[in-house]
Enzyme design. Structure first.
Site, PDB file in Angstrom:
ATOM      1  N   GLU A  54       0.829  -1.201   0.000  1.00 37.82           N
ATOM      2  CA  GLU A  54       0.000   0.000   0.000  1.00 37.82           C
ATOM      3  C   GLU A  54       0.865   1.253   0.000  1.00 37.82           C
ATOM      4  O   GLU A  54       1.756   1.397   0.838  1.00 37.82           O
ATOM      5  CB  GLU A  54      -0.917  -0.022   1.239  1.00 37.82           C
ATOM      6  CG  GLU A  54      -1.896  -1.197   1.182  1.00 37.82           C
ATOM      7  CD  GLU A  54      -2.456  -1.601   2.542  1.00 37.82           C
ATOM      8  OE1 GLU A  54      -2.258  -0.855   3.527  1.00 37.82           O
ATOM      9  OE2 GLU A  54      -3.077  -2.679   2.615  1.00 37.82           O
TER      10      GLU A  54
ATOM     11  N   SER B  45      -5.834  -4.027   0.574  1.00 36.21           N
ATOM     12  CA  SER B  45      -6.420  -5.368   0.402  1.00 36.21           C
ATOM     13  C   SER B  45      -5.363  -6.392   0.787  1.00 36.21           C
ATOM     14  O   SER B  45      -4.679  -6.938  -0.074  1.00 36.21           O
ATOM     15  CB  SER B  45      -6.802  -5.601  -1.065  1.00 36.21           C
ATOM     16  OG  SER B  45      -7.686  -4.626  -1.553  1.00 36.21           O
ATOM     17  N   GLU B  46      -5.235  -6.641   2.066  1.00 35.38           N
ATOM     18  CA  GLU B  46      -4.125  -7.506   2.498  1.00 35.38           C
ATOM     19  C   GLU B  46      -4.216  -8.929   1.944  1.00 35.38           C
ATOM     20  O   GLU B  46      -3.196  -9.539   1.630  1.00 35.38           O
ATOM     21  CB  GLU B  46      -4.035  -7.536   4.030  1.00 35.38           C
ATOM     22  CG  GLU B  46      -3.324  -6.318   4.637  1.00 35.38           C
ATOM     23  CD  GLU B  46      -4.188  -5.075   4.684  1.00 35.38           C
ATOM     24  OE1 GLU B  46      -5.424  -5.185   4.476  1.00 35.38           O
ATOM     25  OE2 GLU B  46      -3.653  -3.972   4.923  1.00 35.38           O
TER      26      GLU B  46
ATOM     27  N   HIS C 181      -2.111  -1.429  16.243  1.00 33.62           N
ATOM     28  CA  HIS C 181      -1.019  -1.095  15.335  1.00 33.62           C
ATOM     29  C   HIS C 181       0.343  -1.373  15.944  1.00 33.62           C
ATOM     30  O   HIS C 181       1.346  -0.874  15.438  1.00 33.62           O
ATOM     31  CB  HIS C 181      -1.067   0.384  14.940  1.00 33.62           C
ATOM     32  CG  HIS C 181      -2.203   0.762  14.052  1.00 33.62           C
ATOM     33  ND1 HIS C 181      -3.511   0.682  14.439  1.00 33.62           N
ATOM     34  CD2 HIS C 181      -2.230   1.227  12.776  1.00 33.62           C
ATOM     35  CE1 HIS C 181      -4.291   1.097  13.442  1.00 33.62           C
ATOM     36  NE2 HIS C 181      -3.541   1.427  12.432  1.00 33.62           N
TER      37      HIS C 181
END
Lengths: 334, 329
Positions: free
Chosen positions: A38, A69-70, A139
């Site tokens: 990304e 869109s992993e 995260h």
């Protein structure tokens, strides 16, 4: 191979620059290497600027922007890998590997085995994480134990710029899927001498970051920095600590760990991930099983508590196992 | 829907029939061996769906790629995986395509372009993109066909994969073999659309529904999609309407399926129907058809015997192939 510093030209680089240089060399060396992730094209060069300059140099075909869109990123890397390429997917944050865990664990890790060796998956998944950046619970996780648990994956956690460069090049040219974990705490703080050119650090070879005789600290990633600081501090009191930087958790350099602990008879395992089922449990069990009769004390673990990573500064600092906890653990063994 | 692909030649029609026959006889033999207790394990019969595989594969070269699922016997046979190796893998034997480490749900035979068989619904689509991407980057004109069921169109990976394939104009044909049931759930109880192909509109690619039990129509629709991919014009979502006669998994009593629906589908079995049509239209003589069936039966019997007699893998290989070098520790 690790090359002795005096025979090699080095220059001082930050951690991010070292990663960038490794990617540059890999892309220049082999047409099969390409990166996808990304926002990795110019001008940003990825969430943390790791690709700066590479997008313009290698173009949009080899430094490929993807949607958020992993599963698609990881799947595309796997498919390209089984048909002859050497993809380097970036999953911006390690927590997001959970979004594509099916692709990573059910497919990347297993396609070599399930095919009886016919479809190896030579991908290198680069991902960033670690507490201390104020990103909070979704995260910042260290999830290395989960990935080591998936037979077929290799897991690398470098602790300094030279290793980051050398280990990343080895990972990209390795024939197995590698998850390469870059810790925030090292991204912008860590600088060091980095060998120029195609410098490789072999996977599965731990580094004795500091030799010592009184106790062994086994650690990896950003915690190596803290452990070395503690060792230096204790050295002033005449306490001589050996620090083993694992560099790679799979393959694991068990021989170096056991050799060190057999010498010092005392071991502390230090990592940032939560304690329960953390990689430290595996290390402690291995050391106990192999050296039970020789140990002067049971192996101790210094880790984060079993909580998500908190946001408030005071809580986040309390979460990260730091020098005071490391020092206390070492002293309790002596 | 008009097609730019001509009707298959007589030779191609006979070839499609031959492939479908080899699939159906393999499936029948496999099920009879399971019922007699000679073999065990999980088995997902593709009986009824033969032409969705055979008609598409008639366009594929050996170096084209196919990805399929745990219900994959028809796709594997159609792609040209030799029956002996395939059967041996299904039985978990050392002579299998994967040395017995994969089994029916994980068959891989890259030398025939059968790249992945996945046991996870919908997971093959993102990987098919990577195969297409690799062909695109290497400058070959290889096409990737990924087969999946209607149920797979509801997992996130389907949507991510179609979006990325469209953005990158990948040479991938997404073939949904719509057999109207996702495991035990009828299509419309779990899917917001009656025709999966309509979902293509959301990803700016052609979406085509074809009668997957009609080999000629399926051949033509697949030809359009495969040509489009091969000339660099990007992906297509091709939906082949079909039906699985034996339920989800071996032993499934199909209680969730209206009896009339199943009876009607089986009465309309596409295999004998196409057989009759080939003779009726003069595409094949009775002698030719019988020769195809005889040869297929002999081949299947030989493959089954070979696989049953083949030795199991040596336990020593348990820990090999986990990593490139050495054994797992």
């Amino acid at each position: 191979m690790t090359i002795a510093q005096e025979t090699v030209q080095t220059r001082k680089l930050g951690f991010v620059q070292a990663i960038n240089e490794a990617l540059d060399i890999a892309l220049a060396t082999d047409d099969r290497v390409f990166a996808l992730g990304e926002d990795i094209q110019e001008p940003g060069g990825g969430g943390f600027g790791v690709f700066k300059g590479l997008g313009n140099k290698y173009g949009a075909q080899r430094i490929r922007h993807t949607p958020i869109s992993e599963q698609a990123i990881m799947g595309a890397a796997i498919g390209a890998a089984i048909s002859g390429m050497r993809p380097v997917p970036e999953i911006m944050l390690m927590n997001f590997t959970h979004v594509c865990m099916d692709q990573l664990v059910n497919h990347a890790a297993k396609l070599r085995y399930m095919s009886g060796g016919r479809t190896p998956v030579p991908i290198t998944v680069r991902t960033a994480t670690g507490a201390g950046g104020g990103f909070g619970a979704q995260h910042s996780d260290m999830l290395e134990a989960q990935l080591v648990h998936a037979a077929g994956l290799k897991v690398v956690v470098p602790s300094n710029p030279a290793d980051a460069k050398g280990l990343l090049l080895s990972s990209i040219f390795d024939d197995d899927p590698v998850v390469f974990v870059e810790m925030f705490g090292l991204y912008f703080a860590s600088r060091g001498e980095v060998p120029v050119g195609d410098y490789r650090v072999p996977l599965g070879k731990a580094n004795i970051a500091r030799a010592g005789s009184d106790a062994t600290i086994v650690t990896y990633g950003r915690q190596v920095v803290d452990c070395l600081a503690v060792a230096d501090q204790l050295a002033a009191e005449g306490i001589d600590i050996e620090v083993v930087d694992l560099r790679t958790l799979q393959p694991l350099d068990t021989a170096t760990v056991l050799g060190s602990v057999a010498k010092t008879k005392r071991a502390v395992v230090v990592h940032e991930a939560v304690r329960r089922n953390g990689f430290g449990a595996e290390l402690a069990a291995t050391i106990h099983a192999e050296l039970f009769g020789e140990l002067a004390r049971p192996v101790l673990r210094v880790t984060a508590p079993n909580t998500p990573v908190p946001y408030a500064k005071s809580l986040e600092q309390a979460y990260i196992p730091g020098p005071p906890q490391i020092e206390a653990a070492v002293r309790s063994l002596l | 829907m008009s097609s730019s692909t001509p009707e298959p030649s007589a030779e191609v029609q006979r070839e499609i029939f031959r492939t479908a026959t080899r699939i159906a006889l393999s499936d029948g033999k496999y099920r009879s061996l399971m019922l007699s207790g000679k073999i065990g394990g999980m088995y997902y019969s593709p009986r009824g769906q033969e032409f969705a595989a055979a008609s598409v594969a008639a366009h594929l070269r050996r170096d084209d790629y196919v990805v399929t699922t745990y219900r994959g016997l028809h796709d594997q046979v159609a792609k040209g995986v030799p029956l002996r190796e395939l059967w041996a893998e299904y039985l978990g034997k050392a002579a299998g395509t994967c040395g017995g480490k994969g089994g029916p749900m994980h068959v891989t035979a890259p030398e025939y372009g059968l790249m992945v068989t996945t046991g996870v619904v919908g997971s093959g689509l993102p990987i098919a993109n990577g195969l297409g991407l690799s062909a695109q980057m290497r400058g070959t004109d290889q096409v990737t066909v990924v087969n999946f069921g209607d149920g797979a169109s509801n997992i996130g990976a389907f949507h991510e994969a179609l979006n990325l394939a469209s953005v990158w104009r990948l040479p991938v044909v997404f073939v949904c073999q719509n057999n109207k049931y996702a495991e035990y759930t009828p299509l419309l109880e779990g899917t917001s659309v009656e025709q999966i192909a309509t979902r293509a509109a959301g990803y700016s690619m052609p979406g085509v529904t074809v009668d997957g039990n009609d080999p000629i129509a399926t051949y033509q629709a697949a030809g359009d999609a495969i040509d489009r991919a091969r000339r660099g014009d990007g992906p297509t979502l091709l939906e082949a309407m079909t039906f699985r006669f034996c339920g989800h998994i071996m032993g499934d009593q199909q209680v969730y399926m209206p009896k009339e629906e199943l009876a009607a589908a089986m009465a309309d079995d596409p295999l004998p129907r196409f057989r009759a049509k080939l003779i009726e239209t003069g595409v094949a003589t009775v002698e030719q058809i019988e020769a195809i069936e005889r040869a297929a039966a002999e081949e299947v019997a030989d493959a089954a015997e070979f696989a049953l007699d083949a030795p199991l893998p040596d336990p020593a290989v348990l820990t090999t192939d986990v990593y490139a070098e050495g054994v797992a520790v």
